[in-house]
Design a protein around this motif. Sequence first.
Motif, short mmCIF file in Angstrom:
data_model
loop_
_atom_site.label_atom_id
_atom_site.label_comp_id
_atom_site.label_asym_id
_atom_site.label_seq_id
_atom_site.Cartn_x
_atom_site.Cartn_y
_atom_site.Cartn_z
N ALA A 173 -11.91 -33.94 -11.96
CA ALA A 173 -11.72 -32.02 -12.09
C ALA A 173 -12.38 -31.19 -11.83
CB ALA A 173 -10.28 -32.67 -12.81
N GLU A 174 -12.01 -30.08 -10.89
CA GLU A 174 -13.28 -29.17 -11.45
C GLU A 174 -13.11 -28.32 -12.80
OE1 GLU A 174 -12.54 -24.16 -9.33
OE2 GLU A 174 -11.60 -26.32 -8.57
N GLY B 273 -4.97 -34.42 -11.26
CA GLY B 273 -4.66 -35.38 -9.82
C GLY B 273 -5.74 -36.14 -9.35
N LYS B 274 -7.12 -36.02 -10.25
CA LYS B 274 -7.57 -36.64 -10.11
C LYS B 274 -8.25 -37.93 -11.22
CE LYS B 274 -11.56 -34.93 -8.14
NZ LYS B 274 -12.79 -33.89 -7.18
N TYR B 275 -9.09 -38.97 -11.56
CA TYR B 275 -9.55 -39.66 -12.76
C TYR B 275 -10.51 -38.96 -13.46
CZ TYR B 275 -5.91 -43.54 -12.11
OH TYR B 275 -5.03 -43.96 -12.02
N GLU C 110 -6.74 -36.64 -17.03
CA GLU C 110 -7.24 -36.09 -16.20
C GLU C 110 -6.05 -36.42 -14.79
OE1 GLU C 110 -11.51 -34.80 -14.78
OE2 GLU C 110 -11.46 -35.66 -16.49
N LYS C 111 -5.81 -37.20 -14.78
CA LYS C 111 -5.11 -38.00 -13.24
C LYS C 111 -3.92 -37.63 -13.64
CE LYS C 111 -3.69 -40.36 -9.61
NZ LYS C 111 -4.08 -39.52 -8.13
N ASP D 128 -17.72 -33.79 -17.56
CA ASP D 128 -17.25 -35.45 -17.06
C ASP D 128 -18.69 -36.23 -16.49
OD1 ASP D 128 -14.39 -35.26 -17.89
OD2 ASP D 128 -13.90 -35.69 -15.27
N ALA E 93 -9.71 -39.80 -19.06
CA ALA E 93 -9.34 -40.25 -17.32
C ALA E 93 -8.65 -40.41 -17.03
CB ALA E 93 -10.18 -40.94 -16.88
N GLU F 264 -0.82 -26.83 -13.99
CA GLU F 264 -1.15 -27.93 -14.64
C GLU F 264 -1.20 -28.38 -16.45
OE1 GLU F 264 -5.00 -28.24 -11.73
OE2 GLU F 264 -4.85 -26.90 -13.45
#
Length: 175
Positions: free
Chosen positions: A98-99, A93-95, A88-89, A105, A85, A22
């Motif tokens: 994310a953890e 891997g998600k818009y 973050e994607k 968010d 967003a 990441e």
Amino acid sequence: MTGATTSSNGPKARRPLYTAEERVRRDNSRWTLVQGLLAPVQFLIFAVSLYLVLNYLRTGEYHDAAVWSVVIKTFALYTIMVTGAIWEKVVFGKYLFAESFFWEDVFSMLVIALHTAYLVALFTNSLNSQQLMWLALAAYFTYVINAGQFIWKLRMARLEAPAKADGGTPGAVTA
């Protein structure tokens, strides 16, 4: 629990803000630069608008400037939220949600809701000028908290940064 893993012989360990993969995606993404540029621009717009809103509430002057400054601030917020967003994607891997940025968010949704409520109230004439400015201040209050959340995460990311090849310590600022 979010962000925690269990160890067989001890308490739960916190997930690092970024895995190695990441971190590479973050560092190589143009969206990281976009976010780095938009954040201070949005803050500058916020500061000017806050002054105009408070000045209007105090003196009753420059109503239109105060009203439209909040509209501009809201569109700056929408811009940074959409690009955030996307960032973050790319990185996680998600818009959204994310953890590593879940609670930021979640709180961002409140910030957006209050800014959007301002626009709805403005364009439907459902609040008078004073009420509209107080709604703007509520939106700005949540924005400041949310900005603080992200600044805290930026600090955490710097503290978790791997040591530089030159032998520097993790998170140390080098000239």
